[in-house]
Write an enzyme that holds these catalytic residues in place. Structure first.
Site, PDB file in Angstrom:
ATOM      1  N   TRP A 169       1.188  -1.131   0.308  1.00 23.53           N
ATOM      2  CA  TRP A 169       0.281   0.116   0.429  1.00 23.53           C
ATOM      3  C   TRP A 169       0.691   1.609  -0.185  1.00 23.53           C
ATOM      4  CZ3 TRP A 169      -3.831  -1.451  -1.642  1.00 23.53           C
ATOM      5  CH2 TRP A 169      -5.095  -2.604  -1.208  1.00 23.53           C
ATOM      6  N   LYS A 375     -27.995  12.138  -3.525  1.00 24.34           N
ATOM      7  CA  LYS A 375     -29.557  12.314  -3.571  1.00 24.34           C
ATOM      8  C   LYS A 375     -30.404  13.737  -4.083  1.00 24.34           C
ATOM      9  CE  LYS A 375     -29.053   9.410   0.291  1.00 24.34           C
ATOM     10  NZ  LYS A 375     -29.085   9.237   2.174  1.00 24.34           N
ATOM     11  N   ASP A 402      -4.824   5.467   5.030  1.00 24.21           N
ATOM     12  CA  ASP A 402      -3.664   6.604   5.523  1.00 24.21           C
ATOM     13  C   ASP A 402      -4.071   7.062   7.816  1.00 24.21           C
ATOM     14  OD1 ASP A 402      -1.209   9.014   5.266  1.00 24.21           O
ATOM     15  OD2 ASP A 402      -3.119  10.052   7.054  1.00 24.21           O
TER      16      ASP A 402
END
Length: 439
Positions: A169, A375, A402
Protein backbone atom coordinates in the site's frame (compact mmCIF):
# COMPACT_ATOMS: atom_id res chain seq x y z
CA UNK A 1 -10.30 38.03 18.14
CA UNK A 2 -10.26 34.91 15.94
CA UNK A 3 -9.50 35.87 12.33
CA UNK A 4 -10.11 33.45 9.46
CA UNK A 5 -9.04 35.87 6.74
CA UNK A 6 -6.33 34.38 4.53
CA UNK A 7 -3.00 36.17 4.35
CA UNK A 8 -1.68 37.47 1.01
CA UNK A 9 0.69 34.51 0.73
CA UNK A 10 -2.12 32.05 1.49
CA UNK A 11 -4.32 33.65 -1.15
CA UNK A 12 -1.44 33.41 -3.61
CA UNK A 13 -0.90 29.74 -2.74
CA UNK A 14 -4.59 29.10 -3.46
CA UNK A 15 -4.47 31.02 -6.73
CA UNK A 16 -1.37 29.15 -7.88
CA UNK A 17 -2.87 25.75 -7.02
CA UNK A 18 -6.16 26.64 -8.74
CA UNK A 19 -4.34 27.73 -11.88
CA UNK A 20 -2.30 24.52 -11.99
CA UNK A 21 -5.35 22.36 -11.40
CA UNK A 22 -7.47 24.13 -14.02
CA UNK A 23 -4.82 24.35 -16.74
CA UNK A 24 -2.80 21.17 -16.20
CA UNK A 25 -4.64 18.59 -14.09
CA UNK A 26 -7.86 18.86 -16.09
CA UNK A 27 -6.01 17.23 -19.00
CA UNK A 28 -4.87 14.20 -17.01
CA UNK A 29 -8.03 12.11 -17.28
CA UNK A 30 -7.83 11.97 -21.07
CA UNK A 31 -4.37 10.42 -20.77
CA UNK A 32 -4.91 7.85 -18.03
CA UNK A 33 -8.54 6.82 -18.59
CA UNK A 34 -7.69 4.71 -21.65
CA UNK A 35 -5.15 2.63 -19.74
CA UNK A 36 -6.19 -0.84 -18.60
CA UNK A 37 -4.42 -1.31 -15.27
CA UNK A 38 -3.34 0.56 -12.16
CA UNK A 39 0.36 0.77 -13.05
CA UNK A 40 -0.27 2.00 -16.60
CA UNK A 41 -2.62 4.68 -15.35
CA UNK A 42 -0.07 5.76 -12.74
CA UNK A 43 2.66 5.95 -15.39
CA UNK A 44 0.37 7.98 -17.65
CA UNK A 45 0.35 10.74 -15.02
CA UNK A 46 4.13 11.12 -15.13
CA UNK A 47 4.14 14.16 -17.46
CA UNK A 48 1.64 15.89 -15.19
CA UNK A 49 3.75 15.17 -12.13
CA UNK A 50 6.72 16.61 -14.01
CA UNK A 51 4.68 19.76 -14.52
CA UNK A 52 3.86 19.80 -10.81
CA UNK A 53 7.58 19.72 -10.06
CA UNK A 54 8.21 22.51 -12.57
CA UNK A 55 5.44 24.61 -11.04
CA UNK A 56 7.01 24.28 -7.59
CA UNK A 57 4.38 22.03 -6.03
CA UNK A 58 6.93 19.46 -4.85
CA UNK A 59 9.28 22.10 -3.50
CA UNK A 60 6.24 23.45 -1.65
CA UNK A 61 6.19 20.24 0.42
CA UNK A 62 9.51 21.18 2.05
CA UNK A 63 9.73 23.93 4.71
CA UNK A 64 11.59 27.11 3.81
CA UNK A 65 14.44 26.55 6.34
CA UNK A 66 15.26 23.27 4.56
CA UNK A 67 15.35 24.80 1.09
CA UNK A 68 11.71 24.44 0.15
CA UNK A 69 8.93 27.00 -0.17
CA UNK A 70 6.34 25.73 2.33
CA UNK A 71 5.47 28.55 4.71
CA UNK A 72 3.09 26.57 6.89
CA UNK A 73 0.79 23.57 7.00
CA UNK A 74 -2.14 25.95 6.52
CA UNK A 75 -0.68 26.87 3.13
CA UNK A 76 -0.34 23.17 2.38
CA UNK A 77 -3.96 22.44 3.30
CA UNK A 78 -5.17 25.27 1.06
CA UNK A 79 -3.15 23.91 -1.86
CA UNK A 80 -4.38 20.35 -1.41
CA UNK A 81 -8.04 21.34 -1.27
CA UNK A 82 -7.73 23.13 -4.61
CA UNK A 83 -5.91 20.24 -6.28
CA UNK A 84 -8.32 17.57 -5.07
CA UNK A 85 -11.34 19.66 -6.00
CA UNK A 86 -10.30 19.24 -9.64
CA UNK A 87 -8.39 15.97 -10.11
CA UNK A 88 -6.82 13.50 -7.67
CA UNK A 89 -4.50 12.08 -10.32
CA UNK A 90 -0.99 13.44 -9.72
CA UNK A 91 -2.39 15.25 -6.65
CA UNK A 92 -2.29 12.07 -4.59
CA UNK A 93 1.22 11.36 -5.88
CA UNK A 94 2.26 14.80 -4.64
CA UNK A 95 0.74 14.08 -1.22
CA UNK A 96 2.45 10.69 -1.05
CA UNK A 97 5.78 12.33 -1.81
CA UNK A 98 5.14 14.85 0.97
CA UNK A 99 4.46 12.00 3.41
CA UNK A 100 7.54 10.16 2.20
CA UNK A 101 9.69 13.21 2.93
CA UNK A 102 8.14 13.89 6.33
CA UNK A 103 10.43 11.67 8.47
CA UNK A 104 13.49 13.33 6.90
CA UNK A 105 12.00 16.79 7.39
CA UNK A 106 11.28 15.98 11.04
CA UNK A 107 14.63 14.39 11.87
CA UNK A 108 17.45 16.30 13.57
CA UNK A 109 20.20 15.47 11.06
CA UNK A 110 21.08 18.44 8.82
CA UNK A 111 23.44 16.26 6.78
CA UNK A 112 20.73 13.70 5.97
CA UNK A 113 18.26 16.47 5.20
CA UNK A 114 20.67 18.19 2.84
CA UNK A 115 21.53 14.95 1.05
CA UNK A 116 18.10 13.37 0.67
CA UNK A 117 15.90 16.45 0.19
CA UNK A 118 18.06 17.85 -2.62
CA UNK A 119 16.23 16.17 -5.55
CA UNK A 120 12.89 17.40 -4.25
CA UNK A 121 13.78 21.08 -4.07
CA UNK A 122 15.60 21.23 -7.41
CA UNK A 123 12.47 21.91 -9.47
CA UNK A 124 13.59 19.30 -11.99
CA UNK A 125 12.61 15.79 -13.03
CA UNK A 126 9.89 13.64 -11.44
CA UNK A 127 11.31 12.59 -8.03
CA UNK A 128 9.07 10.38 -5.91
CA UNK A 129 9.21 9.75 -2.17
CA UNK A 130 7.40 7.11 -0.12
CA UNK A 131 6.88 6.28 3.54
CA UNK A 132 6.95 2.47 3.49
CA UNK A 133 5.06 1.44 6.59
CA UNK A 134 1.95 -0.61 5.74
CA UNK A 135 2.24 -4.38 5.40
CA UNK A 136 0.13 -7.20 3.88
CA UNK A 137 -1.20 -8.32 7.27
CA UNK A 138 -2.08 -4.79 8.37
CA UNK A 139 -0.38 -2.30 10.69
CA UNK A 140 -3.23 -0.76 12.70
CA UNK A 141 -1.94 -2.55 15.82
CA UNK A 142 1.76 -2.50 15.00
CA UNK A 143 2.73 -1.19 18.44
CA UNK A 144 0.49 -3.48 20.47
CA UNK A 145 2.52 -5.31 23.10
CA UNK A 146 2.25 -9.07 22.70
CA UNK A 147 1.34 -8.81 19.02
CA UNK A 148 3.48 -9.91 16.08
CA UNK A 149 4.54 -6.34 15.31
CA UNK A 150 6.05 -5.31 12.01
CA UNK A 151 7.03 -8.24 9.83
CA UNK A 152 9.60 -6.18 7.94
CA UNK A 153 12.76 -6.57 10.00
CA UNK A 154 16.19 -4.98 9.98
CA UNK A 155 19.38 -6.29 11.57
CA UNK A 156 22.80 -4.68 11.86
CA UNK A 157 25.57 -6.53 10.03
CA UNK A 158 28.90 -4.74 10.08
CA UNK A 159 28.44 -1.29 8.62
CA UNK A 160 25.13 -2.16 7.01
CA UNK A 161 21.53 -2.91 7.85
CA UNK A 162 19.83 -5.90 6.25
CA UNK A 163 16.08 -5.67 5.58
CA UNK A 164 13.77 -8.64 5.09
CA UNK A 165 9.99 -8.53 4.78
CA UNK A 166 7.10 -7.24 2.73
CA UNK A 167 5.26 -3.94 2.35
CA UNK A 168 1.88 -3.25 0.76
CA UNK A 169 0.00 0.00 0.00
CA UNK A 170 2.77 2.63 0.43
CA UNK A 171 2.10 5.07 -2.42
CA UNK A 172 4.96 5.81 -4.84
CA UNK A 173 7.13 3.07 -3.33
CA UNK A 174 7.83 1.28 -6.62
CA UNK A 175 8.80 4.43 -8.47
CA UNK A 176 7.72 5.06 -12.05
CA UNK A 177 9.38 1.88 -13.32
CA UNK A 178 9.23 -0.51 -10.35
CA UNK A 179 12.90 0.14 -9.65
CA UNK A 180 12.07 2.08 -6.53
CA UNK A 181 11.21 5.59 -5.44
CA UNK A 182 13.90 8.25 -5.41
CA UNK A 183 13.59 8.11 -1.62
CA UNK A 184 11.78 5.57 0.55
CA UNK A 185 11.65 5.73 4.33
CA UNK A 186 11.31 2.04 5.18
CA UNK A 187 9.89 1.39 8.66
CA UNK A 188 11.27 -1.82 10.19
CA UNK A 189 11.36 -3.82 13.40
CA UNK A 190 14.90 -4.35 14.68
CA UNK A 191 15.55 -8.08 15.01
CA UNK A 192 18.74 -10.12 14.89
CA UNK A 193 16.76 -13.06 13.53
CA UNK A 194 13.92 -12.32 11.05
CA UNK A 195 12.53 -15.83 11.51
CA UNK A 196 11.82 -15.29 15.20
CA UNK A 197 8.56 -13.67 16.38
CA UNK A 198 8.58 -10.43 18.33
CA UNK A 199 9.28 -10.83 22.05
CA UNK A 200 5.83 -10.45 23.71
CA UNK A 201 7.46 -8.89 26.78
CA UNK A 202 9.14 -6.07 24.86
CA UNK A 203 7.52 -2.73 24.02
CA UNK A 204 7.38 -2.76 20.18
CA UNK A 205 8.00 1.01 20.04
CA UNK A 206 11.52 0.44 21.36
CA UNK A 207 12.37 -1.79 18.39
CA UNK A 208 11.53 0.53 15.48
CA UNK A 209 14.04 1.72 12.88
CA UNK A 210 13.65 3.87 9.77
CA UNK A 211 16.07 3.24 6.90
CA UNK A 212 16.46 5.50 3.87
CA UNK A 213 16.41 3.58 0.60
CA UNK A 214 17.10 5.19 -2.77
CA UNK A 215 17.13 3.90 -6.32
CA UNK A 216 20.90 3.72 -6.02
CA UNK A 217 20.55 1.53 -2.93
CA UNK A 218 18.28 -0.83 -4.86
CA UNK A 219 20.63 -0.91 -7.85
CA UNK A 220 23.54 -1.85 -5.56
CA UNK A 221 21.66 -4.90 -4.21
CA UNK A 222 21.18 -8.28 -5.84
CA UNK A 223 18.28 -8.39 -8.28
CA UNK A 224 16.15 -10.68 -6.11
CA UNK A 225 16.72 -8.59 -2.98
CA UNK A 226 14.04 -6.12 -4.10
CA UNK A 227 10.95 -7.45 -5.86
CA UNK A 228 7.56 -6.04 -6.81
CA UNK A 229 5.03 -8.83 -6.38
CA UNK A 230 1.92 -7.05 -7.60
CA UNK A 231 -0.16 -3.89 -7.76
CA UNK A 232 -3.66 -3.67 -6.21
CA UNK A 233 -6.38 -2.57 -8.64
CA UNK A 234 -8.41 0.08 -6.81
CA UNK A 235 -12.05 1.13 -7.07
CA UNK A 236 -11.10 4.79 -6.74
CA UNK A 237 -7.86 6.77 -6.97
CA UNK A 238 -7.14 4.66 -10.03
CA UNK A 239 -3.87 6.44 -10.81
CA UNK A 240 -2.02 5.85 -7.57
CA UNK A 241 0.62 3.16 -7.16
CA UNK A 242 1.10 1.27 -3.88
CA UNK A 243 2.62 -2.06 -4.87
CA UNK A 244 3.28 -5.21 -2.89
CA UNK A 245 7.05 -5.18 -2.33
CA UNK A 246 9.36 -7.85 -0.95
CA UNK A 247 12.79 -7.21 0.59
CA UNK A 248 15.04 -10.27 0.87
CA UNK A 249 18.39 -9.78 2.59
CA UNK A 250 18.35 -6.22 1.28
CA UNK A 251 21.47 -4.26 2.28
CA UNK A 252 21.36 -0.60 3.31
CA UNK A 253 24.42 1.44 4.39
CA UNK A 254 24.45 2.33 8.09
CA UNK A 255 24.75 5.99 7.11
CA UNK A 256 21.19 5.72 5.76
CA UNK A 257 19.78 5.05 9.23
CA UNK A 258 17.50 8.02 9.84
CA UNK A 259 17.92 8.17 13.61
CA UNK A 260 18.61 6.05 16.67
CA UNK A 261 16.31 3.00 16.57
CA UNK A 262 13.59 2.82 19.17
CA UNK A 263 11.23 5.44 20.55
CA UNK A 264 12.81 8.25 18.54
CA UNK A 265 12.22 6.43 15.25
CA UNK A 266 8.71 5.45 16.29
CA UNK A 267 8.03 9.07 17.22
CA UNK A 268 9.06 10.30 13.77
CA UNK A 269 6.67 7.85 12.14
CA UNK A 270 3.81 8.81 14.47
CA UNK A 271 4.41 12.52 13.91
CA UNK A 272 4.55 12.10 10.14
CA UNK A 273 1.23 10.26 10.12
CA UNK A 274 -0.35 12.79 12.49
CA UNK A 275 0.51 15.60 10.09
CA UNK A 276 -0.77 13.64 7.13
CA UNK A 277 -3.98 12.82 9.03
CA UNK A 278 -4.89 16.49 9.24
CA UNK A 279 -4.00 17.06 5.59
CA UNK A 280 -6.12 14.12 4.43
CA UNK A 281 -8.98 16.26 5.68
CA UNK A 282 -8.11 18.89 3.06
CA UNK A 283 -8.08 16.19 0.38
CA UNK A 284 -11.50 14.96 1.48
CA UNK A 285 -12.86 18.51 1.46
CA UNK A 286 -11.65 18.98 -2.11
CA UNK A 287 -13.39 15.83 -3.32
CA UNK A 288 -16.62 16.56 -1.42
CA UNK A 289 -16.54 20.17 -2.60
CA UNK A 290 -16.44 19.01 -6.21
CA UNK A 291 -19.58 16.95 -5.61
CA UNK A 292 -21.35 19.83 -3.88
CA UNK A 293 -20.47 22.32 -6.62
CA UNK A 294 -21.66 20.01 -9.39
CA UNK A 295 -24.90 19.27 -7.54
CA UNK A 296 -25.47 22.98 -6.89
CA UNK A 297 -25.05 23.88 -10.56
CA UNK A 298 -27.38 21.06 -11.55
CA UNK A 299 -30.01 22.02 -8.98
CA UNK A 300 -30.02 25.64 -10.16
CA UNK A 301 -30.31 24.77 -13.85
CA UNK A 302 -32.47 21.63 -14.11
CA UNK A 303 -36.18 21.22 -13.43
CA UNK A 304 -36.35 17.42 -13.67
CA UNK A 305 -39.55 17.81 -15.69
CA UNK A 306 -41.13 20.36 -13.38
CA UNK A 307 -41.89 24.05 -13.61
CA UNK A 308 -39.01 25.33 -11.50
CA UNK A 309 -35.39 24.51 -10.82
CA UNK A 310 -35.04 21.76 -8.25
CA UNK A 311 -33.13 24.08 -5.89
CA UNK A 312 -36.59 25.53 -5.16
CA UNK A 313 -37.67 22.23 -3.63
CA UNK A 314 -37.00 22.15 0.11
CA UNK A 315 -35.81 18.53 0.13
CA UNK A 316 -33.13 19.25 -2.47
CA UNK A 317 -32.07 22.48 -0.80
CA UNK A 318 -31.79 20.74 2.57
CA UNK A 319 -29.37 18.17 1.16
CA UNK A 320 -27.21 20.94 -0.31
CA UNK A 321 -27.37 22.94 2.92
CA UNK A 322 -26.13 19.93 4.86
CA UNK A 323 -23.26 19.54 2.39
CA UNK A 324 -22.29 23.20 2.67
CA UNK A 325 -22.26 23.13 6.47
CA UNK A 326 -20.13 19.97 6.53
CA UNK A 327 -17.63 21.50 4.12
CA UNK A 328 -17.31 24.74 6.09
CA UNK A 329 -16.89 22.99 9.45
CA UNK A 330 -14.42 20.52 7.98
CA UNK A 331 -12.26 23.27 6.51
CA UNK A 332 -12.12 25.16 9.80
CA UNK A 333 -11.24 21.96 11.63
CA UNK A 334 -8.39 21.27 9.21
CA UNK A 335 -7.03 24.79 9.61
CA UNK A 336 -7.24 24.48 13.40
CA UNK A 337 -5.53 21.08 13.35
CA UNK A 338 -2.58 22.15 11.23
CA UNK A 339 -2.18 25.35 13.23
CA UNK A 340 -2.18 23.27 16.42
CA UNK A 341 0.45 20.93 14.98
CA UNK A 342 2.78 23.89 14.45
CA UNK A 343 2.17 25.42 17.89
CA UNK A 344 5.35 24.71 19.87
CA UNK A 345 3.66 25.70 23.13
CA UNK A 346 1.29 22.74 23.04
CA UNK A 347 2.01 19.21 24.24
CA UNK A 348 2.20 16.42 21.68
CA UNK A 349 -0.91 14.66 23.01
CA UNK A 350 -2.93 17.83 22.35
CA UNK A 351 -1.64 18.06 18.79
CA UNK A 352 -2.24 14.37 18.19
CA UNK A 353 -5.84 14.48 19.39
CA UNK A 354 -6.61 17.48 17.20
CA UNK A 355 -5.16 15.78 14.14
CA UNK A 356 -7.04 12.55 14.86
CA UNK A 357 -10.45 14.13 15.34
CA UNK A 358 -9.89 16.12 12.16
CA UNK A 359 -9.09 13.02 10.11
CA UNK A 360 -12.07 11.16 11.57
CA UNK A 361 -14.64 13.92 11.19
CA UNK A 362 -13.68 15.36 7.82
CA UNK A 363 -13.30 12.05 6.02
CA UNK A 364 -16.49 10.56 7.45
CA UNK A 365 -18.66 13.58 6.60
CA UNK A 366 -17.06 13.90 3.16
CA UNK A 367 -18.61 10.54 2.29
CA UNK A 368 -21.99 11.79 3.54
CA UNK A 369 -21.55 14.97 1.53
CA UNK A 370 -21.00 13.16 -1.78
CA UNK A 371 -23.92 10.81 -1.15
CA UNK A 372 -26.23 13.71 -0.24
CA UNK A 373 -25.13 15.61 -3.35
CA UNK A 374 -26.09 12.56 -5.40
CA UNK A 375 -29.44 12.33 -3.62
CA UNK A 376 -30.10 15.98 -4.47
CA UNK A 377 -29.46 15.33 -8.16
CA UNK A 378 -31.26 12.00 -8.28
CA UNK A 379 -30.76 9.03 -10.59
CA UNK A 380 -28.88 11.15 -13.11
CA UNK A 381 -25.99 11.34 -10.62
CA UNK A 382 -25.35 7.61 -11.05
CA UNK A 383 -24.54 8.00 -14.74
CA UNK A 384 -20.89 8.03 -15.72
CA UNK A 385 -21.26 11.21 -17.77
CA UNK A 386 -21.36 13.04 -14.45
CA UNK A 387 -18.53 13.16 -11.90
CA UNK A 388 -20.41 11.62 -8.99
CA UNK A 389 -19.55 7.92 -9.50
CA UNK A 390 -15.85 8.77 -9.64
CA UNK A 391 -16.08 11.12 -6.67
CA UNK A 392 -17.92 8.50 -4.62
CA UNK A 393 -15.23 5.88 -5.27
CA UNK A 394 -12.55 8.39 -4.32
CA UNK A 395 -14.17 9.77 -1.18
CA UNK A 396 -14.87 6.28 0.17
CA UNK A 397 -11.12 5.75 0.49
CA UNK A 398 -10.39 8.66 2.83
CA UNK A 399 -11.79 7.08 6.03
CA UNK A 400 -9.85 3.90 5.20
CA UNK A 401 -6.35 4.99 4.22
CA UNK A 402 -3.58 6.89 5.99
CA UNK A 403 -4.59 5.04 9.13
CA UNK A 404 -8.17 3.78 9.06
CA UNK A 405 -10.60 5.76 11.19
CA UNK A 406 -11.91 2.67 12.99
CA UNK A 407 -8.79 0.57 13.43
CA UNK A 408 -6.25 3.31 14.12
CA UNK A 409 -7.31 6.96 14.29
CA UNK A 410 -10.18 6.52 16.76
CA UNK A 411 -7.98 4.23 18.86
CA UNK A 412 -5.24 6.88 18.99
CA UNK A 413 -7.77 9.46 20.11
CA UNK A 414 -9.24 6.99 22.61
CA UNK A 415 -5.83 6.53 24.25
CA UNK A 416 -5.39 10.28 24.61
CA UNK A 417 -8.85 10.70 26.15
CA UNK A 418 -8.17 7.88 28.61
CA UNK A 419 -5.12 9.64 30.08
CA UNK A 420 -5.53 10.70 33.71
CA UNK A 421 -4.40 14.25 32.93
CA UNK A 422 -6.50 14.60 29.76
CA UNK A 423 -7.70 18.15 29.11
CA UNK A 424 -10.39 18.21 26.39
CA UNK A 425 -10.13 21.92 25.57
CA UNK A 426 -6.36 22.38 25.70
CA UNK A 427 -6.08 22.96 21.94
CA UNK A 428 -8.50 25.88 22.22
CA UNK A 429 -8.03 27.44 25.64
CA UNK A 430 -4.73 26.04 26.84
CA UNK A 431 -4.55 24.16 30.12
CA UNK A 432 -8.12 23.96 31.40
CA UNK A 433 -9.06 20.95 33.48
CA UNK A 434 -12.70 19.96 33.80
CA UNK A 435 -14.10 20.98 37.19
CA UNK A 436 -15.38 17.64 38.48
CA UNK A 437 -16.96 19.22 41.56
CA UNK A 438 -19.78 20.74 39.53
CA UNK A 439 -20.64 17.48 37.77
Amino acid sequence: MVDFKLSPSQLEARRHAQAFANTVLTKASAEYSTQKDQLSRFQATRPFYREAVRHGLIKAQVPIPLGGTMESLVHESIILEELFAVEPATSITIVATALGLMPVILCDSPSLQEKFLKPFISGEGEPLASLMHSEPNGTANWLQKGGPGLQTTARKVGNEWVISGEKLWPSNSGGWDYKGADLACVVCRVSDDPSKPQDPNVDPATQIAVLLVTRETIANNKKDAYQILGEPELAGHITTSGPHTRFTEFHVPHENLLCTPGLKAQGLVETAFAMSAALVGAMAIGTARAAFEEALVFAKSDTRGGSKHIIEHQSVADKLIDCKIRLETSRLLVWKAVTTLEDEALEWKVKLEMAMQTKIYTTDVAVECVIDAMKAVGMKSYAKDMSFPRLLNEVMCYPLFDGGNIGLRRRQMQRVMALEDYEPWAATYGSSKVDKSRL
